[in-house]
Enzyme design. Structure first.
Site, PDB file in Angstrom:
ATOM      1  N   LYS A  68       0.823  -1.212   0.000  1.00 37.46           N
ATOM      2  CA  LYS A  68       0.000   0.000   0.000  1.00 37.46           C
ATOM      3  C   LYS A  68       0.864   1.272   0.000  1.00 37.46           C
ATOM      4  O   LYS A  68       2.064   1.219   0.255  1.00 37.46           O
ATOM      5  CB  LYS A  68      -0.934  -0.013   1.213  1.00 37.46           C
ATOM      6  CG  LYS A  68      -1.957  -1.162   1.168  1.00 37.46           C
ATOM      7  CD  LYS A  68      -2.908  -1.016   0.005  1.00 37.46           C
ATOM      8  CE  LYS A  68      -4.085  -1.959   0.036  1.00 37.46           C
ATOM      9  NZ  LYS A  68      -3.799  -3.344  -0.356  1.00 37.46           N
TER      10      LYS A  68
HETATM   11  C1  LIG Z   1     -10.066  -2.804  -1.491  1.00 38.56           C
HETATM   12  C2  LIG Z   1      -9.414  -3.522  -0.356  1.00 38.56           C
HETATM   13  N1  LIG Z   1     -10.057  -3.603   0.826  1.00 38.56           N
HETATM   14  C3  LIG Z   1      -9.513  -4.219   1.887  1.00 38.56           C
HETATM   15  C4  LIG Z   1      -8.276  -4.816   1.809  1.00 38.56           C
HETATM   16  C5  LIG Z   1      -7.735  -5.531   3.014  1.00 38.56           C
HETATM   17  O1  LIG Z   1      -6.619  -4.882   3.533  1.00 38.56           O
HETATM   18  P1  LIG Z   1      -5.725  -5.606   4.661  1.00 38.56           P
HETATM   19  O2  LIG Z   1      -4.803  -6.541   3.939  1.00 38.56           O
HETATM   20  O3  LIG Z   1      -4.993  -4.495   5.333  1.00 38.56           O
HETATM   21  O4  LIG Z   1      -6.644  -6.315   5.565  1.00 38.56           O
HETATM   22  C6  LIG Z   1      -7.561  -4.764   0.605  1.00 38.56           C
HETATM   23  C7  LIG Z   1      -6.245  -5.389   0.525  1.00 38.56           C
HETATM   24  O5  LIG Z   1      -5.575  -5.427  -0.446  1.00 38.56           O
HETATM   25  C8  LIG Z   1      -8.141  -4.106  -0.504  1.00 38.56           C
HETATM   26  O6  LIG Z   1      -7.509  -4.022  -1.685  1.00 38.56           O
END
Ligand SMILES: Cc1ncc(COP(=O)(O)O)c(C=O)c1O
Length: 376
Positions: free
Chosen positions: A186
């Protein structure tokens, strides 16, 4: 030949390494002062007018899950989720026992189509989770008008959108709760990590308690000299707290976030200017500030997407597809009779090409030259 260029790599320097080492040496590894420092810095970074409250968590998935709990979404409720997103956005709703109602997207942004979302509202609809795909903001005004009219809670999935602005306000200033991801790829990278932010202090404190077994807030102090051994489980919660090592990475990354996002915007503008006009790109506009977590391209119909990705790989360029729409996955396939005309059409030709602030100019130029050669 150039070394492999991955889709994304973290932009980590000596400052991050030094603060992580100092934090290890401090002897306080779990949730503690570094997490509070990160949360305060995040609130300050996002703040436009009203105060913003932040809660550091171990992922964006946890933030979304706890947000649903805090907003009292329950079994029997319906939650509208765009089909164009990662598993996390919908699976948290499934875990609560509420019904995921998938919605089609806008062709130019890949964000939720608010007009189509409106048609999916029933008397069971409790919340909507818009996703700011690739770092370009959803139509927040239309979403908040809809939410007001139908009394819906809005949880923004801003996994791609740390630093994104809608008009002149950063994402995090608009809805009931906004959730960020600080996953390794990210724009702000901790490895694993996330945060929930809100203007409602009580909601954030409720989530804080839920993020640690429903134990009252004194729990994190109980190992300090001033702390007490006593703790009370006030309700059922979860274990989703952010630890100090990841927070240390976050503190430095947040300091340089605007610089890193500026570099992403520069790379995006180079791609837009120099990639062949046979490709189509997502929308950008001067009205908002796009943070380009991803750079999706759409191929002309005569090029096979899988062959194209293979050819990029042979040329040492990483690529991926963000996302396979949820309604095409086994788990969600037969759960909706909604029409996903736009998502279906876009999915066949789309892929993401390398985009991260750590890319060198040479790598960016190489990606452009190689893609233009393959497309012909
Ligand atoms: C659109 C979206 N929402 C939620 C997430 C979940 O993030 P995390 O890995 O921090 O839980 C991601 C992860 O890539 C994502 O692309």
């Amino acid at each position: 030949m150039i070394n492999f260029i991955p889709l994304a790599k973290p932009d980590i320097g000596d400052d991050e390494i030094n603060l992580v080492v100092d934090t290890i040496k401090s002897g306080w590894l779990t949730t503690g002062p570094k997490v509070t420092e990160f949360e305060n810095a995040l609130s300050e970074y996002l703040k436009y007018d009203d105060e913003i409250y932040s809660l550091g968590l171990n992922s964006c998935t946890s933030a979304l899950f706890l947000a649903l709990l805090a907003l009292d979404v329950k079994v029997g409720d319906e939650v509208i989720v765009p089909t164009w997103t990662f598993a996390a956005t919908a699976q948290v709703v499934d875990w609560i026992g509420a019904k995921v109602v998938l919605c089609d997207i806008e062709e130019d942004t890949l964000n939720i189509d608010v007009h189509k979302a409106k048609k999916l509202i029933t008397d069971k609809t409790k919340a909507i989770i818009p996703v700011h795909i690739a770092g370009y903001p959803c139509d927040i005004q239309a979403i908040s008008d809809l939410a007001k009219k139908y009394n819906l809670k809005v949880i923004e999935d801003a996994a791609h959108a740390i630093g994104t602005s809608y008009k002149d306000k950063k994402i995090g200033n608009f809805s009931d709760i906004t959730c960020f991801s600080f996953y390794a790829t990210k724009n702000l990278a901790m490895g694993e990590g996330g945060a929930a932010v809100s203007k409602d202090k009580e909601l954030i404190e409720k989530m804080r308690k839920l993020s640690y077994f429903g134990i009252n807030k004194e729990a994190f102090k109980r190992y300090e000299k001033a702390g007490r051994w006593y703790y009370d489980i006030e309700e059922i919660g979860y274990k989703a707290n952010l630890d100090s090592l990841h927070a240390a990475l976050g503190i430095i990354q947040l300091n340089k976030l605007d610089k890193m996002n500026k570099r992403r915007r520069y790379i995006a503008s180079y791609y837009r200017k120099n990639l062949t006009n046979k490709l189509t790109f997502n929308k950008d506009s001067d009205e908002h500030s796009h943070t380009y977590h991803l750079f999706p391209i759409r191929l002309p119909k005569n090029i096979n997407r899988d062959d194209f990705i293979e050819e990029l790989k042979e040329n040492n360029i990483g690529a991926s597809v963000h996302f396979i729409p949820l309604h095409l996955h086994t788990f969600y396939k037969n759960r909706s009779d909604n029409n996903f005309e736009v998502a279906d059409r876009v999915f066949d030709t789309i892929l993401s090409i390398p985009m991260c602030s750590a890319m060198s100019d040479e790598e960016v130029e190489y990606v452009v030259k190689t893609i233009n050669k393959i497309v012909g």
